[in-house]
Design a protein around this motif. Structure first.
Motif, short mmCIF file in Angstrom:
data_model
loop_
_atom_site.label_atom_id
_atom_site.label_comp_id
_atom_site.label_asym_id
_atom_site.label_seq_id
_atom_site.Cartn_x
_atom_site.Cartn_y
_atom_site.Cartn_z
N LEU A 144 0.82 -1.21 0.00
CA LEU A 144 0.00 0.00 0.00
C LEU A 144 0.85 1.26 0.00
CD1 LEU A 144 -2.75 -1.08 2.56
CD2 LEU A 144 -3.13 -0.57 0.14
N ASN A 145 2.02 1.18 0.64
CA ASN A 145 2.88 2.36 0.77
C ASN A 145 4.07 2.36 -0.18
OD1 ASN A 145 1.28 3.40 2.91
ND2 ASN A 145 2.29 2.02 4.37
N ARG A 146 4.04 1.46 -1.17
CA ARG A 146 5.17 1.35 -2.11
C ARG A 146 5.39 2.68 -2.83
NH1 ARG A 146 7.34 -3.06 -4.94
NH2 ARG A 146 6.75 -4.23 -3.06
N GLN A 147 6.62 3.15 -2.82
CA GLN A 147 6.98 4.42 -3.46
C GLN A 147 7.64 4.16 -4.82
OE1 GLN A 147 6.19 7.56 -2.14
NE2 GLN A 147 4.98 6.18 -0.84
N PRO A 148 7.49 5.09 -5.75
CA PRO A 148 8.13 4.91 -7.06
C PRO A 148 9.62 5.20 -7.00
CG PRO A 148 7.07 7.05 -6.97
CD PRO A 148 6.72 6.35 -5.68
N GLU A 149 10.34 4.68 -7.95
CA GLU A 149 11.72 5.11 -8.13
C GLU A 149 11.71 6.50 -8.76
OE1 GLU A 149 14.51 1.22 -8.51
OE2 GLU A 149 13.63 1.94 -10.39
N ARG A 150 12.73 7.27 -8.46
CA ARG A 150 12.84 8.62 -9.00
C ARG A 150 14.27 8.87 -9.49
NH1 ARG A 150 8.50 12.00 -7.71
NH2 ARG A 150 7.03 11.08 -6.22
N VAL A 151 14.38 9.78 -10.45
CA VAL A 151 15.70 10.24 -10.88
C VAL A 151 16.16 11.30 -9.88
CG1 VAL A 151 16.97 11.50 -12.67
CG2 VAL A 151 15.26 9.77 -13.32
N GLN A 152 17.31 11.06 -9.28
CA GLN A 152 17.92 12.05 -8.39
C GLN A 152 19.18 12.57 -9.07
OE1 GLN A 152 16.37 13.02 -5.72
NE2 GLN A 152 14.85 11.39 -5.54
N MET A 187 30.64 17.09 -11.22
CA MET A 187 29.76 17.05 -12.40
C MET A 187 28.40 16.46 -11.99
SD MET A 187 30.54 15.02 -15.95
CE MET A 187 29.31 14.82 -17.22
N LEU A 188 27.32 17.02 -12.53
CA LEU A 188 25.99 16.51 -12.22
C LEU A 188 25.74 15.21 -12.97
CD1 LEU A 188 23.72 19.71 -12.28
CD2 LEU A 188 24.87 18.64 -10.32
N VAL A 189 25.23 14.21 -12.26
CA VAL A 189 24.87 12.92 -12.86
C VAL A 189 23.54 12.48 -12.28
CG1 VAL A 189 27.24 12.15 -13.34
CG2 VAL A 189 26.20 11.66 -11.10
N LYS A 190 22.87 11.61 -13.02
CA LYS A 190 21.58 11.06 -12.55
C LYS A 190 21.79 9.70 -11.89
CE LYS A 190 19.31 12.70 -16.80
NZ LYS A 190 18.68 12.20 -18.03
N VAL A 191 21.11 9.49 -10.78
CA VAL A 191 21.05 8.17 -10.16
C VAL A 191 19.56 7.83 -9.98
CG1 VAL A 191 23.28 8.36 -9.02
CG2 VAL A 191 21.21 9.14 -7.82
N ILE A 192 19.29 6.57 -9.66
CA ILE A 192 17.91 6.12 -9.45
C ILE A 192 17.75 5.70 -8.01
CG2 ILE A 192 16.16 4.44 -10.15
CD1 ILE A 192 17.71 4.15 -12.81
N GLN A 193 16.81 6.31 -7.34
CA GLN A 193 16.58 6.00 -5.92
C GLN A 193 15.08 5.94 -5.66
OE1 GLN A 193 18.72 9.11 -3.88
NE2 GLN A 193 20.69 8.06 -4.04
N ARG A 194 14.69 5.17 -4.65
CA ARG A 194 13.29 5.08 -4.27
C ARG A 194 13.02 6.04 -3.11
NH1 ARG A 194 9.90 1.33 -5.95
NH2 ARG A 194 11.51 -0.19 -6.44
#
Length: 487
Positions: free
Chosen positions: A429-437, A480-487
């Motif tokens: 019920l509380n599952r959060q999406p992954e996001r680009v950080q 340098m700015l880079v994208k990672v994937i985190q929930r």
């Protein structure tokens, strides 16, 4: 022969009576069967369906950004008088598309994969190019005229009919590829005119090709409606450099500003729209779950959840039913789907009132002069439908197969429907999406080294590389700015 000549004269009269207009992009006169007002009407009529099927992604800063750039580009386009509108739709698929009349859509998936404003501007120009060059209207006209011509040949020389129709279909694919190539050129022009470096547009085709290659989606170019992304990269690079040589100025890229703008964007499937895990579909917002049979493929959208057996002989669809009661929902369904009810009865599914209906879809009324299709068990669609009253709504869970296969598939349908139940697992019920950080690289080194230092899993290195438009051994500087994937 006299009959053939008569048909030819009639066809010539019909084609001669079609209006010619000047294409705003090419300047050439061409036969077009769709007026400007009709294009606008198509966009207005299509928009609610697009929103209903995909949903809008709510992010004010991103929406303001695409509105600003879209309006600026529309103003310098070949058709500045259209009522352009720009939207981000809530889909993880990497895609952008345009609808006649000025409607342009970007998925959140493609917004997450852009790595600077110039890449976005190039794709924006490409999509506006489809609208200004009237590609939908031209495609409609080409298909109609091509089909008329093919039918004429089939009448005159029956033994060539099938091969001609197949040739016409391949030609229509070619029209579409030509339109894509024309829009690439327009995208270079439009994005350059509002100040962006169109070479970055070319580089984004490298990202598209990488996504396709990783997903195994590549098809032969001559059977694709889009040119091969690798070929487009080379061609667009040449077009961009040619335009810049003829129009020297400083062309912007704006990498860091764009990356900071998409920081936090949802990545991949959003659990709130429902997700499959361990052969179970969960919907945290609507708070229900049901099983997905082993080996079945599935696809989710805001409107419905679909799944099907690997052999393609059976499928199931979950959607909201129309009606305020089970009986009303059943009557509406039978009428709208043109069903013949074979069996029906009331039941309870895990405490929820339900109706079970076995039906067959009746053949459509044949048009006058057309032969009646012979009905058989192989070509008759049979359905097992469970209408389930749950949590203030009525859900329709349809199991579909041919009448010939229905009895052998019914137990699978029943197993799914009878296990529809309330979702109570708090973790689901509380599952959060992954996001680009978007973060700063903590050290100098290769992209692989930097992702490792940021605790990104090694099995997602290629996915992260595609997202950042970098290869594992590419050099990254500290800060340098880079994208990672985190929930």
């Amino acid at each position: 022969m006299q009959s053939i000549l008569t048909r030819a004269l009639i066809a010539g009269f019909l084609l001669g009576g079609l209006a010619c207009s000047r294409n705003p992009v090419t300047g050439k006169r061409e036969v077009i069967l769709m007026s400007k007002e009709q294009e606008i009407a198509i966009g207005q009529q299509s928009h609610p369906s697009v929103v209903a099927s995909m949903g809008l992604y709510e992010d004010k800063k991103l929406q303001d950004f695409i509105n600003e750039k879209g309006k600026a580009m529309a103003a310098i386009s070949h058709r500045p008088d259209l009522p352009y509108q720009f939207y981000i739709v809530d889909s993880p698929v990497v895609n952008a598309f345009a609808v006649p009349g000025g409607y342009v859509y970007f998925t959140r998936g493609i917004m997450a994969h852009f790595n600077n404003e110039a890449e976005f501007a190039g794709v924006l120009g490409h999509e506006i190019g489809h609208i200004t060059a009237r590609h939908s209207a031209r495609q409609q006209t080409s298909q109609l005229l091509g089909t008329l011509g093919a039918i004429g040949v089939a009448i005159a020389v029956p033994q060539l009919g099938e091969s001609v129709m197949q040739g016409a279909q391949v030609l229509f694919l070619k029209y579409s590829r030509d339109h894509e190539s024309e829009s690439d050129k327009i995208g270079v022009e439009y994005s350059s005119k509002i100040g962006y470096n169109a070479v970055e547009m070319a580089n984004f085709f490298g990202t598209i090709k990488r996504i396709q290659d990783n997903a195994g989606q590549a098809v032969p170019t001559f059977l694709s409606t889009h040119p091969d992304p690798g070929n487009r990269l080379t061609r667009v690079q040449g077009l961009a450099k040619e335009f810049q040589a003829a129009n020297p100025r400083q062309y912007a890229v704006e990498r860091d500003r764009y990356l900071r703008m998409i920081d936090g964007i949802v990545y991949g499937e959003d659990p709130k729209q429902g997700f499959v895990e361990n052969n179970m579909f969960y919907h945290p917002v609507l708070k229900f779950q049901f099983p997905v049979p082993q080996g079945w493929k599935h696809q989710n959208s805001p409107e419905q959840f679909q799944m099907g057996a690997a052999d393609g002989k059976s499928a199931m669809i979950l959607m909201l039913a129309k009606g305020n009661s089970l009986d009303e929902a059943a009557q509406t369904m039978v009428k709208e789907l043109n069903l013949k009810v074979l069996e029906n009865g009331r039941t309870t599914i895990n405490g929820n009132p339900a109706l079970v209906i076995i039906s067959q879809q009746q053949p459509q009324q044949q048009q006058q002069g057309q032969p009646q299709q012979q009905q058989s068990a192989q070509n008759t669609l049979q359905l097992a439908t469970w209408l389930i009253q749950y949590n203030g709504g009525i859900y329709a869970l349809h199991g579909l197969s041919s009448a010939a296969d229905f009895n052998s598939r019914l137990n699978s349908f029943r197993s799914v429907a009878e296990n529809f139940r309330a979702l109570t697992d708090r973790e689901k019920l509380n599952r959060q999406p992954e996001r680009v950080q978007v973060v700063q690289a903590p050290r100098d080194g290769s992209f692989r080294d930097v992702m490792s230092a940021l605790n990104m899993p090694s099995n997602r290195l290629e996915e992260l590389g595609t997202l950042n438009s970098m290869r594992a051994d590419d050099r990254v500087n500290r800060g340098m700015l880079v994208k990672v994937i985190q929930r």
